[in-house]
Design an enzyme around this catalytic site. Structure first.
Site, PDB file in Angstrom:
ATOM      1  N   GLU A  51       6.468  11.945   3.419  1.00 46.54           N
ATOM      2  CA  GLU A  51       7.487  11.296   4.246  1.00 46.54           C
ATOM      3  C   GLU A  51       8.390  10.398   3.413  1.00 46.54           C
ATOM      4  OE1 GLU A  51       8.235   8.106   7.875  1.00 46.54           O
ATOM      5  OE2 GLU A  51       6.182   8.481   7.206  1.00 46.54           O
ATOM      6  N   ASP A 119       1.521  -5.218  -1.694  1.00 46.70           N
ATOM      7  CA  ASP A 119       2.815  -5.866  -1.490  1.00 46.70           C
ATOM      8  C   ASP A 119       2.591  -7.374  -1.571  1.00 46.70           C
ATOM      9  OD1 ASP A 119       5.320  -6.693  -0.763  1.00 46.70           O
ATOM     10  OD2 ASP A 119       5.287  -5.848   1.261  1.00 46.70           O
ATOM     11  N   ASP A 121       4.543 -11.022  -1.644  1.00 45.51           N
ATOM     12  CA  ASP A 121       5.818 -11.622  -1.279  1.00 45.51           C
ATOM     13  C   ASP A 121       5.784 -13.124  -1.530  1.00 45.51           C
ATOM     14  OD1 ASP A 121       8.146 -12.529   0.068  1.00 45.51           O
ATOM     15  OD2 ASP A 121       8.091 -10.780   1.372  1.00 45.51           O
ATOM     16  N   LEU A 334       4.802   2.397   4.924  1.00 49.82           N
ATOM     17  CA  LEU A 334       5.943   2.742   4.066  1.00 49.82           C
ATOM     18  C   LEU A 334       6.124   1.647   3.020  1.00 49.82           C
ATOM     19  CD1 LEU A 334       8.379   3.712   6.937  1.00 49.82           C
ATOM     20  CD2 LEU A 334       7.437   5.324   5.291  1.00 49.82           C
TER      21      LEU A 334
END
Length: 433
Positions: A51, A119, A121, A334
């Site tokens: 995807e 991830d 941040d 994603l």
């Protein structure tokens, strides 16, 4: 501070970037994992089951895009000019045709492979940085990202045995990690969750004084190594003075609140309150106060009071990586593709060399407008590699190819050949008398 250079992304510049510089072939060679070759062991449907998601202007999302090769991806990106490209999992069937399977009794549309991703941040560190907040980042707080890369990369390689780890600057305020080994891509959600939990130390929230509790007779070897090799030095040499962690009453009270023994906290509070007028200008007040705190907490008389770990807990609270756990735990998340342009800053999401991550400077990452200026200055040339070499992006793509892509594809080729040979032998054995 990283300047917000391009709040309104120039779509004409973006089209030129996709047309001249974006490494479509490299990206697709990566996410194909060797299955784009002609070897009989290759899965020719592999790339087409991956995807891709496009974000267009005005936050229009196009999910479940699929492409069989780099040419198809390139044509679609050039046609739509997405401001962001996200990469998702490999599904059991082509995600663009998922509705064709929705009516069947078996729910065959499901993710079957996905890189193990992390991830990190900078906004999650807002309670321990005073130079910036929110999306703003500067060279004083960026070492928090350097710490995260050093700690997690070392553990992924040494503790889990992964070899193909890609670190990418998010383009604004953080970093992304892609673990691409075959065994990492085939992990279940439960296994991903177990690895994410292995890294989980920071468990507090904005309402809790003590966000890290290091229990047990001894630190876990991974935590002990992280503390000794990374956290302690960065805290004492970068963050303590860079963020002025003990310079004011408001700031030192935050640290004193992490000390469970009120008599010690009160003694330090009294010293620091009285020393405001008499502190020596030659010595940094943060360093002086930190040494006083360490001496008091680590002296022999307090070891029996359960305070031996308190210094370590403070350092962990201010420095240890803070992961978005849900991103790592679930296969269907994603994550922004490398070499995208961040729509807020105009900066390109470039790879970071984990072996030299302390040299990485987010303020010097090439921006879209800078790259276009470089292209215009040199004039147009037909070969893409030639154009790349004349821009600031050339080094980033060379790093991606040499330190990550080439070793990865070599390993993928060997894995495909070995798997094929095993199946061939099993087939021969089953036919034997």
């Amino acid at each position: 501070m990283i300047p917000q250079q391009e709040p309104d992304l120039n779509l004409n510049h973006l089209k030129l970037y996709y047309g001249k510089l974006f490494p479509f072939t490299d990206l697709c060679r990566w996410v194909s994992y060797g299955n784009d070759a002609k070897h009989p062991g290759c899965d020719q449907s592999y790339m087409g089951r991956r995807e891709f998601s496009f974000t267009l202007v005005d936050d229009i999302y196009l999910r479940f895009q699929s492409f069989n090769n780099a040419h198809e991806l390139e044509n679609s990106v050039k046609e739509k000019s997405p401001v962001k490209i996200d990469i998702g999992p490999v599904y059991s069937v082509d995600p663009a045709k998922r509705y064709a399977y929705a009516q069947s009794e078996n729910n065959v549309f499901a993710p079957v492979e996905r890189e193990l991703i992390f991830d990190i941040d900078m906004t999650d560190y807002d309670d321990v940085r005073y130079c910036c907040s929110g999306a703003d980042v500067c060279l004083v707080c960026w070492p928090l990202m350097t710490i995260a890369i050093k700690v997690i990369d070392t553990a992924l390689r040494d503790d889990f045995g992964f070899k193909h780890v890609l670190w990418v600057y998010s383009g604004r305020r953080g970093v992304h990690c892609w673990v691409c080994d075959g065994k990492a891509r085939r992990l279940s959600n439960e296994q991903r969750g177990a690895i994410a939990d292995y890294f989980r130390v920071y468990k507090g929230n904005e309402n809790s004084h003590k966000k890290v509790s290091l229990t047990g007779a001894a630190l876990h070897p991974f935590l002990a190594t992280s503390y000794t090799n990374v956290l302690k030095d960065y805290f004492e040499k970068n963050l303590l003075t860079g963020q002025n962690l003990l310079a004011t009453e408001e700031r030192y009270e935050k640290i004193l609140s992490m000390i469970p023994d009120e008599s010690i906290a009160s003694e330090l509070r009294g010293r620091w309150h009285d020393s405001r007028r008499s502190s020596s200008a030659k010595e940094d007040i943060n360093v002086v106060r930190w040494e006083q705190l360490k001496q008091l907490l680590q002296s022999g008389k307090h070891k029996a009071q359960g305070l031996r770990r308190c210094v370590e807990e403070i350092v962990f609270s201010f420095t240890y990586p803070r992961l978005d756990m849900e991103v790592s735990k679930h296969m269907n998340h994603l994550l922004k593709a490398p070499f995208c342009v961040h729509p807020k800053t105009g900066r390109v999401c470039v790879p970071i060399d984990p072996n030299r991550c302390d040299e990485f400077d987010p303020t010097t990452v090439p921006t879209l407008s800078q790259l276009i200026e470089e292209l215009n200055y040199e004039g147009s040339r037909s070969d893409v590699d030639g154009e790349l070499s004349r821009t600031s992006l050339g080094h980033a793509i060379t790093l991606f190819r040499s330190s990550f892509l080439q070793p990865l594809l070599k390993a993928c080729k060997e894995e495909i050949e070995n798997s094929y040979n095993v199946k061939l032998q099993q087939s021969k054995n089953s036919l034997g008398w």
